[in-house]
Motif scaffolding. Structure first.
Motif, mmCIF file in Angstrom:
data_model
loop_
_atom_site.group_PDB
_atom_site.id
_atom_site.type_symbol
_atom_site.label_atom_id
_atom_site.label_comp_id
_atom_site.label_asym_id
_atom_site.label_seq_id
_atom_site.Cartn_x
_atom_site.Cartn_y
_atom_site.Cartn_z
ATOM 1 N N UNK A 290 0.806 -1.204 0.000
ATOM 2 C CA UNK A 290 0.000 0.000 0.000
ATOM 3 C C UNK A 290 0.841 1.256 0.000
ATOM 4 N N UNK A 291 0.171 2.368 0.186
ATOM 5 C CA UNK A 291 0.848 3.663 0.186
ATOM 6 C C UNK A 291 1.764 3.765 1.395
ATOM 7 N N UNK A 292 2.950 4.222 1.161
ATOM 8 C CA UNK A 292 3.914 4.367 2.252
ATOM 9 C C UNK A 292 3.537 5.539 3.137
ATOM 10 N N UNK A 293 3.551 5.321 4.439
ATOM 11 C CA UNK A 293 3.390 6.396 5.400
ATOM 12 C C UNK A 293 4.739 6.700 6.020
ATOM 13 N N UNK A 294 4.822 7.829 6.708
ATOM 14 C CA UNK A 294 6.077 8.190 7.373
ATOM 15 C C UNK A 294 6.463 7.131 8.396
ATOM 16 N N UNK A 295 5.472 6.594 9.119
ATOM 17 C CA UNK A 295 5.777 5.565 10.121
ATOM 18 C C UNK A 295 6.338 4.304 9.470
ATOM 19 N N UNK A 296 5.724 3.848 8.376
ATOM 20 C CA UNK A 296 6.214 2.646 7.706
ATOM 21 C C UNK A 296 7.639 2.849 7.188
ATOM 22 N N UNK A 297 7.884 4.006 6.624
ATOM 23 C CA UNK A 297 9.222 4.297 6.125
ATOM 24 C C UNK A 297 10.252 4.251 7.247
ATOM 25 N N UNK A 298 9.934 4.931 8.345
ATOM 26 C CA UNK A 298 10.899 4.985 9.452
ATOM 27 C C UNK A 298 11.187 3.601 10.003
ATOM 28 N N UNK A 299 10.155 2.775 10.149
ATOM 29 C CA UNK A 299 10.368 1.444 10.707
ATOM 30 C C UNK A 299 11.289 0.616 9.809
ATOM 31 N N UNK A 300 11.105 0.721 8.495
ATOM 32 C CA UNK A 300 11.962 -0.040 7.591
ATOM 33 C C UNK A 300 13.397 0.452 7.623
ATOM 34 N N UNK A 301 13.583 1.738 7.869
ATOM 35 C CA UNK A 301 14.934 2.281 8.006
ATOM 36 C C UNK A 301 15.536 1.879 9.346
ATOM 37 N N UNK A 302 14.776 2.074 10.421
ATOM 38 C CA UNK A 302 15.286 1.752 11.758
ATOM 39 C C UNK A 302 15.670 0.286 11.859
ATOM 40 N N UNK A 303 14.949 -0.583 11.151
ATOM 41 C CA UNK A 303 15.245 -2.015 11.245
ATOM 42 C C UNK A 303 16.710 -2.310 10.951
ATOM 43 N N UNK A 304 17.281 -1.654 9.944
ATOM 44 C CA UNK A 304 18.683 -1.919 9.592
ATOM 45 C C UNK A 304 19.635 -1.414 10.666
ATOM 46 N N UNK A 305 19.307 -0.279 11.264
ATOM 47 C CA UNK A 305 20.158 0.264 12.328
ATOM 48 C C UNK A 305 20.070 -0.606 13.578
ATOM 49 N N UNK A 306 18.871 -1.086 13.899
ATOM 50 C CA UNK A 306 18.724 -1.951 15.078
ATOM 51 C C UNK A 306 19.528 -3.234 14.896
ATOM 52 N N UNK A 307 19.432 -3.848 13.713
ATOM 53 C CA UNK A 307 20.188 -5.074 13.453
ATOM 54 C C UNK A 307 21.685 -4.805 13.523
ATOM 55 N N UNK A 308 22.137 -3.687 12.962
ATOM 56 C CA UNK A 308 23.565 -3.354 13.005
ATOM 57 C C UNK A 308 24.041 -3.153 14.438
ATOM 58 N N UNK A 309 23.213 -2.509 15.262
ATOM 59 C CA UNK A 309 23.582 -2.322 16.672
ATOM 60 C C UNK A 309 23.637 -3.656 17.405
ATOM 61 N N UNK A 310 22.675 -4.536 17.140
ATOM 62 C CA UNK A 310 22.699 -5.853 17.775
ATOM 63 C C UNK A 310 23.922 -6.648 17.331
ATOM 64 N N UNK A 311 24.270 -6.545 16.061
ATOM 65 C CA UNK A 311 25.459 -7.241 15.558
ATOM 66 C C UNK A 311 26.707 -6.727 16.269
ATOM 67 N N UNK A 312 26.835 -5.396 16.383
ATOM 68 C CA UNK A 312 27.995 -4.816 17.066
ATOM 69 C C UNK A 312 28.020 -5.194 18.544
ATOM 70 N N UNK A 313 26.846 -5.166 19.188
ATOM 71 C CA UNK A 313 26.773 -5.523 20.607
ATOM 72 C C UNK A 313 27.173 -6.979 20.809
ATOM 73 N N UNK A 314 26.666 -7.857 19.953
ATOM 74 C CA UNK A 314 27.018 -9.271 20.071
ATOM 75 C C UNK A 314 28.496 -9.523 19.849
#
Length: 434
Positions: free
Chosen positions: A106-130
């Motif tokens: 469907x149509x992208x909202x600001x919330x959907x966009x941010x979540x898809x972007x944040x997902x990569x940063x969260x995974x990168x932080x978890x990788x670095x933490x691990x």
């Protein structure tokens, strides 16, 4: 300064070759954009993440990358508030980028966009933490409950090659435009990767032709789970017709119709389980879909939901409502597959084999491609995600992205535009298509 403090963030947009896989919107472009995120800590440890690389996502990722230095890789809950503050409500780009990748969410909202972007940063932080703590990501999520994760073969109607004159990387799969071609494709997936369940992307041809393909698969692979996903291309009446023809054959029917209301009407008329990655992609959509019994299975996607912790939260909600759980896939590389596998290993009631486009991708940014054995991926116990970045290959794929004169029009995925290379009059059809 704490050793967990982020000192640098690198964003590398890339273009990865993609075969001519057909869906109801059109066909995959010869190259698809992805974004690789590297988060470096004061200790010199680097964590990896991956998400969509369309220009819309890049515009949000850059201010978040600029704001992260000085934060700790362990402060994961703060990522969402930070993204909301610094990314704002950046409007989507015009054209196809106003829709989700492939036009399927469907149509992208600001919330959907941010979540898809944040997902990569969260995974990168978890990788670095691990990596810093000497723990695999699954240990940071509570520990694994399985040593390997089951994946399903992802079958597509497809052309043998992209249209003449389009720059592309060839493959040897050949065309699959009828039931026999789909069965041949499935046999190769089973032979090379050991898959024991199969999902067919539908919504490409008239329903009876896709019913025939599923029945051919059932004959070729007796007793093996089969799924069909037309991406909301059908009316309620057509959905019920297909469900009736394939009753007792399908493990589940995924998003036959568009939207919770239509899915609820289909659900009321069939006992074939319905799955979704379209009408339940954000928290506000859960209540209506679950209380109306519109879906019985949710295909989670850590890119959609904002990362691995929120994927586990979704899994808990599904469990509370008695809704089954699997995982959705879009064109992804080894970093995202590693993240999927790590979080899937921690979810007790992962009821169905996960989707993955990964066997279709011939290019990657990790040093060693992940292997499927008997249709499964072994859960890595190496600290972090368990994958390493191939810097030379990353540079090559980034160089392709930088070559605007040759590849610039692939920086935003647009399956309808890709179809127009073969059929100049093509327009993405409105739904229901049948």
């Amino acid at each position: 300064m704490s050793r967990l403090t982020i000192t640098a963030v690198r964003l590398t947009p890339i273009l990865v070759s993609d075969p001519p896989l057909l869906n109801t919107q059109g066909v995959h472009q010869p190259y698809t954009p992805r974004l690789v995120v590297e988060v470096e800590t004061a200790d010199g440890v680097t964590g990896l993440g991956e998400t969509y690389g369309d220009t819309t996502y890049l515009r949000l990722a850059r201010p978040l990358a600029d704001a992260l230095p000085g934060h700790r890789v362990s402060d994961l809950n703060a990522l969402f508030a930070l993204a909301e503050r610094v990314c704002g409500d950046a409007p989507p780009a015009t054209g196809a980028a106003t829709l989700d990748v492939g036009g399927q969410r469907g149509v992208l909202t600001a919330d959907k966009l941010r979540l898809s972007v944040v997902s990569a940063f969260e995974v990168a932080c978890l990788d670095a933490l691990g990596r810093t703590l000497g723990l695999p990501v699954h240990a940071l999520l509570g520990g694994k409950v399985r040593d390997s994760v089951d994946y399903s073969a992802y079958l597509f109607h497809r052309w043998a090659r992209h249209p003449d004159g389009v720059p592309c990387e060839p493959d040897d799969w050949g065309a699959a435009l009828d039931p026999a071609g789909i069965v041949t494709q499935a046999r190769r997936f089973a032979r090379e990767h050991g898959f024991t369940s199969f999902k067919l992307k539908g919504g490409v041809f008239e329903p009876d032709r896709e019913i025939a393909a599923v029945l051919a698969l059932a004959e070729a692979f007796p007793g093996m789970p089969l799924r069909l996903d037309p991406n909301g291309a059908w009316s309620v009446e057509t959905s019920l017709y297909v469900a009736g023809r394939l009753r007792g054959v399908l493990q589940y029917l995924e998003d036959p119709a568009t939207g919770t209301d239509a899915m609820a009407r289909v659900s009321a008329g069939t006992d074939v389980p319905l799955a979704t990655n379209m009408c339940v992609t954000t928290v506000p959509e859960i209540r209506d879909a679950f209380t109306r019994d519109a879906v019985q299975i949710v295909l989670s996607d850590h890119h959609y939901w904002g990362g691995l912790h929120r994927t586990r939260e979704l899994a808990a909600v599904c469990r509370a409502f008695g809704v089954g759980l699997s995982m959705h896939s879009n064109t992804h590389l080894g970093i995202s597959l590693a993240a999927m596998t790590q979080v899937a290993a921690t979810v007790p009631h992962l009821d169905y084999a996960c989707d993955s486009h990964y066997p279709w991708q011939r290019e990657d940014v990790i040093t060693t491609r992940t292997r499927f054995r008997d249709g499964r991926v072994t859960v890595s116990d190496t600290p972090g995600l368990g994958v390493e970045l191939d810097h030379e290959r990353l540079a090559v794929l980034h160089g392709r992205w930088l070559d605007e004169s040759t590849y610039g029009h692939y920086r935003d995925r647009d399956d309808a535009a890709a179809m127009r290379a073969a059929d100049p009059g093509w327009q993405a059809p409105s739904v229901p298509r049948w």
